[in-house]
Design an enzyme around this catalytic site. Structure first.
Site, PDB file in Angstrom:
ATOM      1  N   HIS A 178       0.893  -1.324  -0.106  1.00  0.00           N
ATOM      2  CA  HIS A 178       0.150   0.281  -0.110  1.00  0.00           C
ATOM      3  C   HIS A 178       0.864   1.174  -0.258  1.00  0.00           C
ATOM      4  CE1 HIS A 178      -3.759   2.493   1.747  1.00  0.00           C
ATOM      5  NE2 HIS A 178      -3.922   1.852   0.641  1.00  0.00           N
ATOM      6  N   LYS A 180       3.090   4.511  -0.843  1.00  0.00           N
ATOM      7  CA  LYS A 180       3.287   5.577  -1.965  1.00  0.00           C
ATOM      8  C   LYS A 180       4.387   6.473  -1.822  1.00  0.00           C
ATOM      9  CE  LYS A 180      -1.671   5.014  -1.440  1.00  0.00           C
ATOM     10  NZ  LYS A 180      -1.989   3.972  -0.379  1.00  0.00           N
ATOM     11  N   LYS A 415      -4.698  10.056   5.558  1.00  0.00           N
ATOM     12  CA  LYS A 415      -4.277   9.294   6.674  1.00  0.00           C
ATOM     13  C   LYS A 415      -3.169   9.880   7.480  1.00  0.00           C
ATOM     14  CE  LYS A 415      -4.450   6.462   3.166  1.00  0.00           C
ATOM     15  NZ  LYS A 415      -5.625   6.499   2.378  1.00  0.00           N
TER      16      LYS A 415
END
Length: 518
Positions: A178, A180, A415
């Site tokens: 996940h 980035k 997040k």
């Protein structure tokens, strides 16, 4: 009826045998990493335009990293595009998703142009969302300066065989990357929550995500580069050329397509919006002030997290340590928020100890994965009873076609958290079991009052009446949603903007034993 039961029994047995074979033969079924090891190219004092600009700039504050929050989607696009245009040595790009859409094409065009100038490009993408993208990825990989690798890939690239492999290897393919990161010349890094796609960069005509990245220059970029190298050279990263035959002739067709796509009216309109954005231009022209700190690090889960029993090396362990040290204020932003029994107890404990604890997450109507919302609603009442303040993002824009397990309609994707107005985190980690235990995650941890203040302001902006409902307990113990955008505030007694069918099915899902997968 008896015949139907027999056929159902055989079907169940077939699935069980398929999954069992996957468990027993997982190491043999998983594609092997076959790419040559490579690492971040060494920094030079004046080799590239970025070197010549940043090296003297960073030398004035040795040991410190310059950091800027990127709230706006146009800013986030401008930074990536502009940095790719002046890259002179390397582009290391690591993403969970790279969409086949306007923004995906525009940024792929910048990556291709950099490779044409001689820049080495390493592109690492999680394979779970690459169905149908092999021709474009293989075309890029055919360029002598571009290599594409896929994380935990499927051996079967399409059709029913890919579906069967997903069933057979369920327990191994359930672990995804996940992360980035956009790293340029080893000097600049953009780390945060955005994938590459229209909805992350304010380019969608339907609903756009509210998201957050951090632009870094300085020592913390070496952290991001080290993480990239670890993933790139891990056994989970497989060259796409080893999975599918290369078609070098497709490179020219792809280059022509990217060039023509950038001339389409939609692309021209979007690029005009970027050019007209004052904040985007200040970023491109290096006119925005950055926060300098020696207490900024980029951290990540290990590449083979699913094979590691050492939880001390997991990102979750570091984030919990930050929360445990909170005293006055804990402000959390998580689009997918499933705190679990332990997380709920931690947040309630902090509130009981006197800390102001607040959480912003998606409302049911704004959540693109209602199944995740079903996990969140189990803990909502306990959190409120324990003194935690809850805010749910209002649905933004027209209602999308929303299924039980996903749509393009989420309005919150940030997040992050900020603690005591002094330290915080921005990254890819959701407060849910999937981020904690299944996916690899990464982000920026910092201890800097200036950055903390900026992040706190973003929290307050998202929690404001125009963007969020406040959830509260009614006198009879039921839940209410306060719409503070009207005067007097309007009180709602059920999930706002969500129809009865969605509310009912989400409630049913909350009774299912699926929390570990959320």
């Amino acid at each position: 009826m008896r015949r139907i039961m027999i056929w159902m029994g055989w079907a169940v047995l077939a699935v069980v045998l398929l999954v069992a074979s996957g468990l027993l033969l997982a190491d043999h079924l998983t594609p092997r990493a076959s790419g040559a090891a490579s690492t971040t190219l060494p920094l030079q004092a004046a080799q590239t335009p970025i070197d010549r600009e940043l090296a003297p700039y960073l030398a004035t504050r040795p040991g410190q990293t310059a950091a800027t929050l990127l709230h706006d989607g146009l800013d986030a696009f401008a930074v990536r595009a502009a940095s790719a245009r002046i890259a002179g040595r390397s582009l290391d790009l690591q993403y969970y998703m790279w969409h086949d859409d306007l923004v995906g094409h525009l940024l792929a065009r910048e990556v291709y142009a950099a490779a044409e100038r001689g820049v080495r490009v390493r592109l690492l993408i999680d394979d779970i969302n690459t169905k149908g993208l092999d021709p474009a990825l293989l075309a890029l990989d055919a360029h002598p300066n571009i290599e594409v690798r896929l994380y935990n890939p499927f051996r079967n690239r399409s059709g029913v065989w890919r579906l069967l492999e997903m069933v057979q290897r369920f327990f191994s393919v359930n672990h995804r990357m996940h992360n980035k990161a956009w790293i340029v010349d080893g000097r600049l890094a953009v780390v945060g929550g955005r994938n590459i796609g229209d909805e992350y960069f304010d380019a969608s005509s339907r609903v756009n995500f509210r998201d957050l990245d951090m632009l870094l220059a300085g020592p913390a970029v070496a952290d991001a580069s080290g993480i990239f190298d670890a993933f790139w050279n891990s056994s989970a990263a497989v060259p796409i050329a080893a999975l599918n035959p290369q078609t070098p002739q497709a490179l020219h067709a792809l280059a022509a397509r990217l060039a023509s796509d950038s001339a389409l009216p939609g692309a021209r309109d979007y690029l005009r919006r970027v050019a007209a954005s004052p904040s985007a231009q200040r970023l491109v022209n290096h006119e925005l002030s950055a926060h300098w700190s020696a207490s900024i690090v980029v951290a990540s889960d290990p590449p083979l997290k699913f094979r590691s029993s050492d939880r001390d090396s997991w990102l979750q362990h570091r984030l919990i340590a930050h929360l445990d040290g909170a005293h006055r204020e804990v402000l959390l932003i998580s689009p997918y928020f499933v705190p679990g029994t332990n997380g709920t107890a931690t947040l309630v404990g902090l509130a009981h100890a006197g800390a102001q604890v607040g959480v912003i997450t998606n409302s049911l109507a704004a959540n693109d994965v209602p199944a995740v919302h079903s996990g969140y609603e189990r803990y909502r009442r306990k959190l409120l009873e324990g003194g935690v303040h809850l805010f749910e993002i209002r649905r933004n824009g027209p209602k999308p076609n929303q299924g039980l397990f996903g749509s393009s309609g989420a309005s919150l994707h940030t997040k992050a958290f900020v603690i005591d107005g002094e330290r915080g985190f921005v990254g890819s980690f959701n407060i849910d079991p999937r981020s904690a235990n299944l996916n690899t995650e990464m982000g920026v941890l910092f201890a800097d009052a200036g950055l903390a203040q900026d992040l706190r302001q973003e929290y307050l902006r998202l929690a404001a009446p125009a963007l969020s409902y406040q959830v509260r307990r009614a006198p009879d113990g039921s839940l209410q949603w306060l719409d503070r955008s009207s005067q007097p505030p309007r009180v709602l007694d059920h999930e706002p903007d969500a129809g009865w069918w969605l509310r009912a099915t989400t409630r049913v899902m909350s009774w299912l034993p699926i929390e570990s997968q959320l």
